[in-house]
Design an enzyme around this catalytic site. Structure first.
Site, PDB file in Angstrom:
ATOM      1  N   LYS A 156      92.281  -8.384  -8.643  1.00  0.00           N
ATOM      2  CA  LYS A 156      92.793  -7.458  -6.903  1.00  0.00           C
ATOM      3  C   LYS A 156      94.056  -7.974  -7.231  1.00  0.00           C
ATOM      4  O   LYS A 156      94.010  -9.218  -5.967  1.00  0.00           O
ATOM      5  CB  LYS A 156      91.264  -8.341  -5.717  1.00  0.00           C
ATOM      6  CG  LYS A 156      91.949  -6.721  -5.024  1.00  0.00           C
ATOM      7  CD  LYS A 156      92.526  -6.794  -3.947  1.00  0.00           C
ATOM      8  CE  LYS A 156      92.516  -7.257  -2.321  1.00  0.00           C
ATOM      9  NZ  LYS A 156      94.565  -7.640  -2.422  1.00  0.00           N
ATOM     10  N   PRO A 157      95.031  -8.125  -7.322  1.00  0.00           N
ATOM     11  CA  PRO A 157      96.508  -8.237  -6.982  1.00  0.00           C
ATOM     12  C   PRO A 157      96.072  -8.630  -5.030  1.00  0.00           C
ATOM     13  O   PRO A 157      96.333  -7.637  -4.688  1.00  0.00           O
ATOM     14  CB  PRO A 157      96.849  -7.974  -7.996  1.00  0.00           C
ATOM     15  CG  PRO A 157      96.843  -6.854  -7.892  1.00  0.00           C
ATOM     16  CD  PRO A 157      95.221  -6.887  -7.473  1.00  0.00           C
ATOM     17  N   GLU A 159      98.263  -7.628  -2.486  1.00  0.00           N
ATOM     18  CA  GLU A 159      99.329  -6.355  -1.848  1.00  0.00           C
ATOM     19  C   GLU A 159     100.745  -6.242  -1.476  1.00  0.00           C
ATOM     20  O   GLU A 159     101.380  -5.175  -1.238  1.00  0.00           O
ATOM     21  CB  GLU A 159      98.547  -5.974  -0.297  1.00  0.00           C
ATOM     22  CG  GLU A 159      98.769  -6.815   0.790  1.00  0.00           C
ATOM     23  CD  GLU A 159      97.550  -7.843   0.743  1.00  0.00           C
ATOM     24  OE1 GLU A 159      97.406  -7.723  -0.110  1.00  0.00           O
ATOM     25  OE2 GLU A 159      97.082  -8.427   1.760  1.00  0.00           O
ATOM     26  N   GLY A 206      95.535 -18.851  -3.065  1.00  0.00           N
ATOM     27  CA  GLY A 206      95.827 -17.667  -1.915  1.00  0.00           C
ATOM     28  C   GLY A 206      95.892 -18.834  -0.885  1.00  0.00           C
ATOM     29  O   GLY A 206      95.428 -20.115  -1.410  1.00  0.00           O
ATOM     30  N   SER A 207      96.127 -18.480   0.287  1.00  0.00           N
ATOM     31  CA  SER A 207      96.041 -19.723   1.355  1.00  0.00           C
ATOM     32  C   SER A 207      94.426 -19.796   1.735  1.00  0.00           C
ATOM     33  O   SER A 207      93.626 -19.334   1.389  1.00  0.00           O
ATOM     34  CB  SER A 207      95.978 -18.497   2.560  1.00  0.00           C
ATOM     35  OG  SER A 207      95.269 -17.978   3.022  1.00  0.00           O
ATOM     36  N   GLU A 228      92.072 -21.893  -5.644  1.00  0.00           N
ATOM     37  CA  GLU A 228      93.093 -22.846  -5.944  1.00  0.00           C
ATOM     38  C   GLU A 228      94.141 -22.007  -4.519  1.00  0.00           C
ATOM     39  O   GLU A 228      94.653 -20.989  -3.922  1.00  0.00           O
ATOM     40  CB  GLU A 228      94.063 -22.667  -6.750  1.00  0.00           C
ATOM     41  CG  GLU A 228      93.432 -22.420  -7.682  1.00  0.00           C
ATOM     42  CD  GLU A 228      93.162 -24.123  -8.306  1.00  0.00           C
ATOM     43  OE1 GLU A 228      94.527 -24.737  -7.656  1.00  0.00           O
ATOM     44  OE2 GLU A 228      92.745 -24.624  -9.335  1.00  0.00           O
ATOM     45  N   LEU A 229      94.318 -23.260  -3.988  1.00  0.00           N
ATOM     46  CA  LEU A 229      95.159 -23.040  -1.995  1.00  0.00           C
ATOM     47  C   LEU A 229      95.694 -23.816  -1.346  1.00  0.00           C
ATOM     48  O   LEU A 229      96.856 -24.400  -2.472  1.00  0.00           O
ATOM     49  CB  LEU A 229      93.734 -23.431  -1.016  1.00  0.00           C
ATOM     50  CG  LEU A 229      92.460 -23.201  -1.662  1.00  0.00           C
ATOM     51  CD1 LEU A 229      91.242 -23.444  -0.393  1.00  0.00           C
ATOM     52  CD2 LEU A 229      92.388 -21.322  -1.332  1.00  0.00           C
ATOM     53  N   CYS A 262     103.820 -22.781  -4.016  1.00  0.00           N
ATOM     54  CA  CYS A 262     102.271 -23.811  -3.302  1.00  0.00           C
ATOM     55  C   CYS A 262     102.322 -25.692  -3.925  1.00  0.00           C
ATOM     56  O   CYS A 262     102.171 -26.196  -2.573  1.00  0.00           O
ATOM     57  CB  CYS A 262     100.711 -23.531  -4.310  1.00  0.00           C
ATOM     58  SG  CYS A 262     101.036 -23.574  -6.132  1.00  0.00           S
ATOM     59  N   GLU A 357     101.180 -25.583   6.481  1.00  0.00           N
ATOM     60  CA  GLU A 357     101.865 -24.932   5.042  1.00  0.00           C
ATOM     61  C   GLU A 357     103.848 -24.700   5.414  1.00  0.00           C
ATOM     62  O   GLU A 357     103.357 -23.316   6.523  1.00  0.00           O
ATOM     63  CB  GLU A 357     101.084 -24.237   4.152  1.00  0.00           C
ATOM     64  CG  GLU A 357     102.313 -23.348   2.973  1.00  0.00           C
ATOM     65  CD  GLU A 357     100.773 -23.313   2.194  1.00  0.00           C
ATOM     66  OE1 GLU A 357     100.444 -22.886   2.063  1.00  0.00           O
ATOM     67  OE2 GLU A 357     100.782 -23.529   0.808  1.00  0.00           O
TER      68      GLU A 357
HETATM   69  P1  NAD Z   1      96.157 -15.072   1.194  1.00  0.00           P
HETATM   70  O1  NAD Z   1      95.455 -16.184   0.980  1.00  0.00           O
HETATM   71  O2  NAD Z   1      97.034 -14.064   2.689  1.00  0.00           O
HETATM   72  O3  NAD Z   1      96.583 -14.236  -0.445  1.00  0.00           O
HETATM   73  C1  NAD Z   1      95.896 -14.036  -0.910  1.00  0.00           C
HETATM   74  C2  NAD Z   1      94.878 -13.223  -1.698  1.00  0.00           C
HETATM   75  O4  NAD Z   1      93.522 -12.705  -0.947  1.00  0.00           O
HETATM   76  C3  NAD Z   1      94.987 -11.430  -1.530  1.00  0.00           C
HETATM   77  O5  NAD Z   1      94.943 -10.603  -2.272  1.00  0.00           O
HETATM   78  C4  NAD Z   1      94.771 -10.652  -0.779  1.00  0.00           C
HETATM   79  O6  NAD Z   1      94.577  -9.361   0.020  1.00  0.00           O
HETATM   80  C5  NAD Z   1      93.600 -11.497  -0.792  1.00  0.00           C
HETATM   81  N1  NAD Z   1      92.475 -11.436   0.316  1.00  0.00           N
HETATM   82  C6  NAD Z   1      92.957 -11.621   1.831  1.00  0.00           C
HETATM   83  N2  NAD Z   1      91.452 -11.869   2.291  1.00  0.00           N
HETATM   84  C7  NAD Z   1      91.182 -11.741   1.734  1.00  0.00           C
HETATM   85  C8  NAD Z   1      89.158 -11.914   2.042  1.00  0.00           C
HETATM   86  N3  NAD Z   1      88.691 -12.385   3.286  1.00  0.00           N
HETATM   87  N4  NAD Z   1      88.392 -11.856   1.087  1.00  0.00           N
HETATM   88  C9  NAD Z   1      88.751 -11.877   0.018  1.00  0.00           C
HETATM   89  N5  NAD Z   1      90.160 -11.285  -0.475  1.00  0.00           N
HETATM   90  C10 NAD Z   1      91.051 -11.508   0.630  1.00  0.00           C
HETATM   91  O7  NAD Z   1      97.923 -15.575   0.476  1.00  0.00           O
HETATM   92  P2  NAD Z   1      99.621 -15.284  -0.276  1.00  0.00           P
HETATM   93  O8  NAD Z   1     100.166 -15.125   1.149  1.00  0.00           O
HETATM   94  O9  NAD Z   1      98.478 -14.175  -0.727  1.00  0.00           O
HETATM   95  O10 NAD Z   1      99.681 -16.778  -0.881  1.00  0.00           O
HETATM   96  C11 NAD Z   1     100.157 -17.094  -0.408  1.00  0.00           C
HETATM   97  C12 NAD Z   1      98.879 -18.692  -0.217  1.00  0.00           C
HETATM   98  O11 NAD Z   1      98.689 -18.688  -1.688  1.00  0.00           O
HETATM   99  C13 NAD Z   1      99.849 -19.998   0.095  1.00  0.00           C
HETATM  100  O12 NAD Z   1      98.791 -20.978   0.518  1.00  0.00           O
HETATM  101  C14 NAD Z   1      99.909 -20.800  -1.301  1.00  0.00           C
HETATM  102  O13 NAD Z   1     100.233 -22.127  -1.010  1.00  0.00           O
HETATM  103  C15 NAD Z   1      98.835 -19.797  -2.033  1.00  0.00           C
HETATM  104  N6  NAD Z   1      99.313 -20.715  -3.578  1.00  0.00           N
HETATM  105  C16 NAD Z   1      98.358 -21.668  -3.920  1.00  0.00           C
HETATM  106  C17 NAD Z   1      98.344 -21.993  -4.882  1.00  0.00           C
HETATM  107  C18 NAD Z   1      97.820 -23.324  -5.798  1.00  0.00           C
HETATM  108  O14 NAD Z   1      97.886 -23.423  -7.091  1.00  0.00           O
HETATM  109  N7  NAD Z   1      96.844 -23.921  -5.398  1.00  0.00           N
HETATM  110  C19 NAD Z   1      98.857 -21.308  -5.993  1.00  0.00           C
HETATM  111  C20 NAD Z   1     100.350 -20.141  -5.386  1.00  0.00           C
HETATM  112  C21 NAD Z   1      99.804 -19.855  -4.209  1.00  0.00           C
END
Ligand code: NAD
Length: 452
Positions: A156-157, A159, A206-207, A228-229, A262, A357
């Site tokens: 699930k990449p 959006e 993600g976040s 990985e946050l 990140c 962040e």
């Molecule tokens: P995000 O958390 O908003 O979204 C990531 C993914 O999660 C998306 O595909 C989104 O659709 C999905 N998602 C959203 N809500 C969800 C839920 N309740 N349940 C399941 N899936 C859900 O993050 P973003 O804005 O896409 O990415 C930026 C963040 O990613 C930053 O905080 C960055 O630091 C982090 N990041 C971390 C690393 C690492 O290696 N630690 C690498 C790259 C990015």
């Protein structure tokens, strides 16, 4: 949400393309198909699976210009970086496939009167949920080890970048049996439905806030997690550091990908004796960065990936200035989704820009007196993904050992020797990627022992 997900170019605001949204109600059936497909896939050896996937690397390299251009038009990083991300993914794939296969191949342990088969078996179906900032590399970091470990994957990449992720999956699917790798598209609802479905592992990048929600949702089924946050990585520059090298590092790591990395440097701590010299040099270096059309030759920094990201960065800068920080460069909005490269001094830890962040092109600089203060400031964060120390080698190394982060660089960036895992401390993550430990998280470890 409508039936289609339109992907917009952050540099122009124009649509790039669209994908059909996967109805959340269909996701359990997609996961059931993955379970069907994984039986035959999981019955092969890891090395057989690696061999099947290796040719995908060459296809990615051959198509790097086209796919890199798609990546840039969806995400906004400079075209050379977009092409570079695709090439890097493709070029590394065959060796990574072998490394993963080696890590998950069964081993034999022997003791007095006992022989044990140590197995790294597939878990079943892995759900991979990925962000937009490295929109081909982040899916790849999960999909490749999950597949070679013998799992089926439902990806699930983000959006924000569905097209390049779909293109990546399509390349792998030229070689994979049907159903082993499927994609679902959409926003939070599709992510939630995937976590709730009959998956055995959720690999999420993600976040922090989304990570927390996923952890809570996965608790019911006791599903395995790799998270990985986000982070707020510090850079410490000590008196006696090679200032040219430290400034060059900061100029790259604060502004690369418009700060949307990140492991971007998000807090800069400089010893007071050299703080002014360092700041003046960083301002000079940051002045050379020219935001612009990411497909144009002159551009070294593209737009923020989306308007909300721009608004967040500008709000943090405004808050810092209102609370007494000094703008040494930039700080302003440019037309469209662009933000000026920004250098701030006089920041303090009660400002949001030193706590939350940023994910933007900002270098907030704070002076410190001695090594103890530098360590205290660097560790005063809920995050701990990366950290970098520039200074006299031994002292810098000693400080590095005292920092609560997963990946620490001394007089260099955080990237380690081959085999090093990608790992966060504190709220930057749970689990890790890469290296044998990282790959084995996609496995059920089992032992079968018999009399020798
Ligand atoms: P995000 O958390 O908003 O979204 C990531 C993914 O999660 C998306 O595909 C989104 O659709 C999905 N998602 C959203 N809500 C969800 C839920 N309740 N349940 C399941 N899936 C859900 O993050 P973003 O804005 O896409 O990415 C930026 C963040 O990613 C930053 O905080 C960055 O630091 C982090 N990041 C971390 C690393 C690492 O290696 N630690 C690498 C790259 C990015």
């Amino acid at each position: 949400m409508s039936d289609t997900l339109i992907s917009y170019n952050p540099a122009t605001g124009e649509p790039v393309g669209e994908v059909p949204v996967t109805p959340a109600a269909e996701i359990p059936a997609i996961v059931a198909r993955a379970h069907e497909a994984r039986r035959a896939w999981g019955a092969r050896t890891a090395q057989e699976r690696a061999e099947i996937l290796k040719p995908a690397g060459a296809v990615l390299v051959e198509r790097a210009d086209e796919l890199g251009s798609l990546l840039t038009s969806e995400m906004g990083k400079p075209l050379s970086d977009g092409i570079g991300e695709v090439k890097h993914t493709g070029e590394g794939l065959p060796a990574e496939a072998d490394e993963i296969a080696r890590a998950v191949t069964p081993r034999t342990l022997t003791g007095e009167g006992v022989t044990t088969e140590l197995r790294y078996d597939p878990l079943g179906v892995a759900g991979a949920i990925t962000p937009w900032n490295f929109p081909i590399l982040m899916p790849h970091w999960m999909v490749l080890p999950a597949l070679i470990a013998g799992n089926a994957v439902v990806l699930k990449p983000s959006e924000q970048t569905p097209l390049i992720a779909q293109a990546y999956a399509d390349v792998l699917n030229q070689f994979l049996p049907e159903g082993v790798l499927q994609t679902v598209h959409g926003e939070d609802d599709q992510g939630k439905a995937l976590v709730a479905a009959d998956v055995n592992l959720i690999a999420f990048t993600g976040s922090k806030d989304t990570g927390r929600k996923i952890m809570a949702a996965a608790a019911d089924g006791l599903k395995r997690l790799i998270l990985e946050l986000g982070s707020k990585d510090p850079l410490i520059v000590l008196d006696g550091a090679d200032l040219d090298a430290a400034v060059a590092f900061a100029a790259r790591n604060c502004f690369r990908n418009c700060g949307q990395v990140c492991v971007s440097t998000e807090r800069v701590y400089v010893q007071d004796t050299i703080a002014e010299d360092f700041t003046a040099r960083l301002v000079d270096a940051a002045r050379q960065i020219c935001p612009g059309d990411p497909t144009g030759d002159a551009c070294s920094m593209g737009p923020m990936a989306m308007p909300a990201q721009k608004a967040h960065v500008l709000a943090q800068i405004e808050d810092a200035v209102r609370r007494g920080a000094t703008l040494r460069l930039g700080g302003g909005s440019l037309d469209g989704n662009y933000v000026q490269p920004t250098v701030l001094t006089g920041v303090t830890h009660d400002m949001d820009i030193m706590q939350t962040e940023t994910f933007g092109p900002v270098a907030p600089i704070m002076a410190f007196k001695d090594a103890d203060e530098a360590v205290t400031l660097a560790n005063d964060s809920e995050y701990g993904l990366g950290a970098v120390v520039f200074g006299p080698e031994e002292l810098a190394h000693e400080i590095a050992r005292r920092i609560d982060a997963g990946m620490i660089g001394v007089n260099r960036g955080i990237h380690g020797a081959p085999g090093s895992p990608w790992v966060g401390a504190k709220h930057s993550g749970i689990g890790y990627h890469m290296g044998p430990e990282g790959h084995r998280q996609f496995c059920q470890v089992r032992t079968i022992s018999r009399n020798a």
